[in-house]
Design an enzyme around this catalytic site. Structure first.
Site, short mmCIF file in Angstrom:
data_model
loop_
_atom_site.label_atom_id
_atom_site.label_comp_id
_atom_site.label_asym_id
_atom_site.label_seq_id
_atom_site.Cartn_x
_atom_site.Cartn_y
_atom_site.Cartn_z
N LYS A 34 65.87 50.32 69.50
CA LYS A 34 64.97 50.40 68.34
C LYS A 34 63.95 49.25 68.39
CE LYS A 34 68.32 47.83 65.56
NZ LYS A 34 69.46 47.95 64.64
N TYR A 251 46.15 21.96 62.08
CA TYR A 251 45.96 22.26 60.66
C TYR A 251 46.95 21.48 59.82
CZ TYR A 251 42.94 26.16 61.95
OH TYR A 251 41.92 26.92 62.43
#
Ligand SMILES: *Cc1c(COP(=O)(O)O)cnc(C)c1O
Length: 364
Positions: A34, A251
């Site tokens: 999956k 940042y």
């Protein structure tokens, strides 16, 4: 070309499948592919795992893709069908379906299928996610047995704490007490159950994460089970900076140098699937980030991960220049260790590798 690359090792899949078989020699193996083969690419995973007895997927499109690629083994839809049209498609492609709730039985009873389907009837043995409550299980089974659209039924459940010290005794005894008079095949075991609970292997096992070479158990590294990583995520240093004591990077200026520090900028960011919160769960003062390897040497990420880049510490790696090879995870840096530094599990990192990352498959 931007240097990030996910390399898929077909032989690692085959090796990890053998590890499953070694632990559960009497069981058939339903390889769980999956979520795009846990981020490895559905067809890459299936190719590596082609010796499995079956595949389990979530969506019908994934199942049909496997059929169209020529796979003839059992293919199971782990949440069953979501509507009647998917039932028709399932019959056409000889898929097997989980049935976990009453509306799915209603759909089955109303359908007119050309071939009856094999059904995996799911019991909620204590996880309280999907499945029939133990006291409703046998009446659901009775309806399936009476339904012309149903061929064989496999008894199925899933465990919530197979990976920790609470184990599976309680849910397993619930499951056994309800099903003790039945002779249907049984399917219970995910990776943690395969590795830790041989008393719950039965007819089918359903390994996912261990096939990809990561661990299902927090305190036991994949290596301790002889599992090999099926994916290596690599990139390169694209810029080198030397920052002085007191200067900060990235940042938010989240990392400030306490001494002159050589910093590498890596072409990999959160838009590639690398977690932005890498390092926020690092647990000591010297540890600022997640583990990463440059020129084959272990170091750590620094500061905040940006969309397309991240920083790492090159202070101890004098030979690292622009173009130096970087391993984000793989053989040298277990994905589980990166995950721990990010407060998550290897499953999440692998599944998150984004569509812009190119893949290369090697057969070694
Ligand atoms: C995902 C899944 C598995 C595989 O679990 P792993 O922990 O990756 O081995 C098995 N069974 C079901 C029902 C699942 O949803």
């Amino acid at each position: 070309m931007r240097p990030i690359l996910a390399t898929i090792h077909t032989s690692a899949f085959a090796h990890n499948l053998q590890v499953v078989k070694k632990h559960a020699p009497k069981s058939k193996v339903m390889a769980v592919v999956k979520a795009n083969g846990y981020g490895h690419g559905l067809l890459h995973a299936a190719a590596g795992l082609k010796a499995a007895d079956g595949f389990a997927v979530l969506g019908i499109n994934e199942a049909i893709k496997l059929r169209e690629a020529g796979y003839q083994q059992t293919i199971l839809l782990l949440e069953g069908v979501f509507d009647a049209s998917e039932l028709t498609l399932s019959a056409r492609h000889h898929l097997e379906i989980v049935v976990h709730c009453l509306p799915q039985i209603d759909i089955l009873e109303m359908a007119k299928l050309t071939t009856p389907l094999n059904v995996h009837l799911k019991m909620d043995s204590g996880m309280h996610r999907l499945g029939f409550a133990p006291h409703d299980y046998l009446s659901a089974l009775k309806r399936l047995k009476a339904c012309a659209n149903v061929a064989n039924v496999t008894l199925m459940s899933h465990f919530a704490t197979a990976d920790d010290e609470r184990g599976i005794d309680a849910p397993l005894s619930v499951f056994k007490s309800v099903t003790k008079a039945l002779t249907h095949p049984i399917s219970l075991a995910n990776s943690a159950t395969i590795l830790r609970h041989p008393n719950a292997h039965f007819d089918w096992v359903r390994p996912g994460i261990m096939l990809y070479g990561a661990t299902p158990i927090a305190d036991a590294p994949a290596k301790s089970f002889d599992l090999k990583p099926a994916m290596t995520l690599t990139s390169e240093i694209i810029s080198v900076q030397t920052i002085q004591k007191g200067e900060s990077i990235g940042y938010g200026h989240r990392f400030t140098a306490t001494k002159t520090t050589k910093v590498g900028i890596v072409a990999c960011g959160y838009a590639d699937g690398y977690p932005r919160h890498a390092g926020q769960f690092a647990n000591d003062e010297l540890q600022h980030g997640a583990p990463i390897a440059v020129c084959g040497q272990m170091t750590q990420t620094l500061g905040r991960v940006s969309m397309d880049m991240l920083f790492c510490d090159l202070s101890q790696i004098p030979e690292a220049h622009i173009g130096a090879p970087v391993e984000l995870w793989g053989e040298t840096v277990p994905v589980d260790n990166v995950a721990t530094a990010c407060g998550t599990v290897g499953y999440e990192l692998l599944c998150a590798v984004s569509a812009r990352v190119p893949f290369k498959v090697i057969q070694n």
